[in-house]
Design an enzyme around this catalytic site. Structure first.
Site, short mmCIF file in Angstrom:
data_model
loop_
_atom_site.label_atom_id
_atom_site.label_comp_id
_atom_site.label_asym_id
_atom_site.label_seq_id
_atom_site.Cartn_x
_atom_site.Cartn_y
_atom_site.Cartn_z
N LYS A 1 7.78 -4.72 0.80
CA LYS A 1 7.76 -5.92 -0.06
C LYS A 1 8.25 -5.60 -1.47
O LYS A 1 9.05 -6.34 -2.03
CB LYS A 1 6.32 -6.47 -0.21
CG LYS A 1 5.67 -6.91 1.07
CD LYS A 1 4.30 -7.53 0.79
CE LYS A 1 3.28 -6.60 0.16
NZ LYS A 1 2.84 -5.49 1.01
N ARG B 1 -4.30 -11.49 -1.39
CA ARG B 1 -4.66 -10.50 -0.37
C ARG B 1 -5.77 -11.02 0.55
O ARG B 1 -6.12 -10.35 1.50
CB ARG B 1 -5.23 -9.24 -1.02
CG ARG B 1 -4.26 -8.23 -1.58
CD ARG B 1 -3.52 -7.48 -0.52
NE ARG B 1 -3.51 -6.03 -0.64
CZ ARG B 1 -2.67 -5.33 -1.42
NH1 ARG B 1 -1.80 -5.94 -2.18
NH2 ARG B 1 -2.71 -4.02 -1.41
N ARG C 1 5.91 8.19 1.48
CA ARG C 1 6.38 7.56 0.25
C ARG C 1 6.19 8.45 -0.98
O ARG C 1 5.14 9.05 -1.17
CB ARG C 1 5.60 6.26 0.06
CG ARG C 1 6.05 5.42 -1.08
CD ARG C 1 5.78 3.98 -0.82
NE ARG C 1 4.38 3.62 -0.99
CZ ARG C 1 3.94 2.37 -0.88
NH1 ARG C 1 4.76 1.40 -0.59
NH2 ARG C 1 2.67 2.11 -1.05
N ARG D 1 1.34 8.57 -4.45
CA ARG D 1 0.23 7.78 -4.96
C ARG D 1 -1.09 8.24 -4.34
O ARG D 1 -1.13 8.58 -3.17
CB ARG D 1 0.45 6.30 -4.60
CG ARG D 1 1.35 5.59 -5.56
CD ARG D 1 1.77 4.22 -5.08
NE ARG D 1 0.74 3.42 -4.43
CZ ARG D 1 0.94 2.17 -4.01
NH1 ARG D 1 2.11 1.60 -4.20
NH2 ARG D 1 0.00 1.49 -3.42
N ARG E 1 -6.54 1.03 4.24
CA ARG E 1 -5.74 -0.08 3.69
C ARG E 1 -5.18 -0.95 4.82
O ARG E 1 -5.13 -2.17 4.70
CB ARG E 1 -4.59 0.48 2.82
CG ARG E 1 -5.10 1.02 1.49
CD ARG E 1 -4.03 1.84 0.79
NE ARG E 1 -2.89 1.05 0.38
CZ ARG E 1 -1.68 1.53 0.17
NH1 ARG E 1 -1.44 2.81 0.34
NH2 ARG E 1 -0.72 0.75 -0.23
P1 AMP Z 1 -0.50 -2.25 -3.44
O1 AMP Z 1 0.34 -1.46 -4.37
O2 AMP Z 1 -0.17 -3.72 -3.45
O3 AMP Z 1 -0.53 -1.69 -2.04
O4 AMP Z 1 -2.00 -2.17 -4.00
C1 AMP Z 1 -2.68 -0.94 -4.13
C2 AMP Z 1 -4.18 -1.19 -4.19
O5 AMP Z 1 -4.48 -2.03 -5.32
C3 AMP Z 1 -4.78 -1.93 -3.00
O6 AMP Z 1 -5.09 -1.04 -1.93
C4 AMP Z 1 -6.02 -2.55 -3.61
O7 AMP Z 1 -7.04 -1.61 -3.80
C5 AMP Z 1 -5.51 -2.96 -4.99
N1 AMP Z 1 -4.94 -4.33 -4.99
C6 AMP Z 1 -3.62 -4.68 -5.17
N2 AMP Z 1 -3.47 -6.00 -5.12
C7 AMP Z 1 -4.70 -6.52 -4.90
C8 AMP Z 1 -5.20 -7.85 -4.72
N3 AMP Z 1 -4.39 -8.92 -4.76
N4 AMP Z 1 -6.53 -8.00 -4.53
C9 AMP Z 1 -7.37 -6.95 -4.50
N5 AMP Z 1 -6.96 -5.67 -4.62
C10 AMP Z 1 -5.64 -5.45 -4.83
#
Ligand code: AMP
Length: 214
Positions: free
Chosen positions: A13, A88, A127, A160, A171
Site C-alpha cells: 500500500k 484499521r 523489508r 523496522r 500483525r
Molecule cells: P503500518 O506501518 O501501517 O503497518 O503500522 C505499523 C503499526 O502502527 C501497526 O502495527 C499498529 O501498531 C500501528 N498503527 C498504524 N496505523 C494504525 C491505525 N490506523 N490504528 C491503530 N494502530 C495503527
C-alpha cells in the site's frame, strides 16, 4: 480524489501510495508513519503507541483518530488525500465517515491491494528501509545493489522493529480479525475497488490508475 488504501501489512500500500503522491500531487497520510514519527520524537503519545506497535497490536483509536483529524484539516488535503493504514477497524471507519462528512469531503473510493497470504510473510520479514530517505527494499525481491546501504542515497538500511517474525504473525492476525471486516463495510457503501498486488511495482501501479479511472 479521496482514497482509503486497504490491504494486509506487506501488500505494498505504502509503495503505491507514494507513486500516487508523485503523479497526482496529493498527500499520503500513513498513520504508521505518523506514529513512528511520534515514537522517534519521544513524545508521550509516541511512548504509549510504541508498546502496542512492538507487540503488533493496534494503537488506541483515540490516539490515531486525533492524529488523522489534525492532518486532514491541513490545507494540502483540500484537493484530495490517500489514507494508508487507516482505518484499521470498523469503529475507525465510522469515525472517519463522520469526520469527512463534517469537512464536506466524502471518500471517493476504498482501494484494496490484494496479495496472497503466503507471500506476505516474505515481503515483511525481507523489508528494509533507508534511515535517510525512507526508500524501501526487500532482501528477497528487491535488494539494494549496495548491500546494507541505500541505492539512492547511500543511507543505512534498517529493519523496522515490528517487521520481526513474531510481531509480523501478530500483525497479520490482527489484520484478519479487525481490518478485514472493512471490505464488507466499504463494499456495502458501493465504493470498494480492488487490484492485484502481485507483479512489478509499475504493473500494479498501472492497474491502480486504471481502477481509479485516472
Ligand atoms: P503500518 O506501518 O501501517 O503497518 O503500522 C505499523 C503499526 O502502527 C501497526 O502495527 C499498529 O501498531 C500501528 N498503527 C498504524 N496505523 C494504525 C491505525 N490506523 N490504528 C491503530 N494502530 C495503527
Amino acid at each position: 480524489m479521496r482514497i482509503v488504501l486497504l490491504g494486509a501489512p506487506g501488500a505494498g500500500k505504502g509503495t503505491q501510495a507514494k507513486k500516487l503522491v508523485d503523479k497526482y500531487k496529493i498527500p499520503q497520510i500513513s498513520t504508521g508513519d505518523l506514529l513512528r514519527a511520534a515514537v522517534a520524537a519521544g513524545t508521550a503519545l509516541g511512548k504509549e503507541a510504541k508498546a502496542c506497535m512492538d507487540k503488533g497490536e493496534l494503537v488506541s483509536d483515540s490516539i490515531v483518530l486525533g492524529m488523522v483529524e489534525e492532518r486532514l484539516k491541513q490545507d494540502d488535503c483540500k484537493n484530495g488525500f490517500i489514507l494508508d493504514g487507516f482505518p484499521r477497524n470498523t469503529s475507525q471507519a465510522e469515525a472517519l465517515d463522520k469526520m469527512l462528512a463534517s469537512l464536506n469531503m466524502p471518500l471517493t473510493c476504498a482501494l484494496s491491494v490484494d496479495v496472497p497470504f503466503e507471500d506476505l510473510m516474505k515481503r515483511l520479514t525481507g523489508r528494509r528501509t533507508c534511515k535517510a530517505c525512507g526508500q524501501m527494499f526487500n532482501v528477497y525481491f528487491n535488494p539494494s545493489t549496495k548491500g546494507n546501504s541505500c541505492d539512492k542515497c547511500n543511507g543505512e538500511l534498517f529493519q523496522r522493529d515490528d517487521d520481526k517474525e513474531e510481531t509480523i504473525k501478530k500483525r497479520l492476525e490482527v489484520y484478519n480479525a479487525q481490518t478485514a471486516p472493512l471490505f464488507d463495510y466499504y463494499g456495502k457503501k458501493g465504493i470498494l475497488k480492488s487490484v492485484s498486488g502481485t507483479g512489478s511495482i509499475d504493473e500494479i501501479f498501472s492497474n491502480v490508475c486504471k481502477v481509479l479511472g485516472l
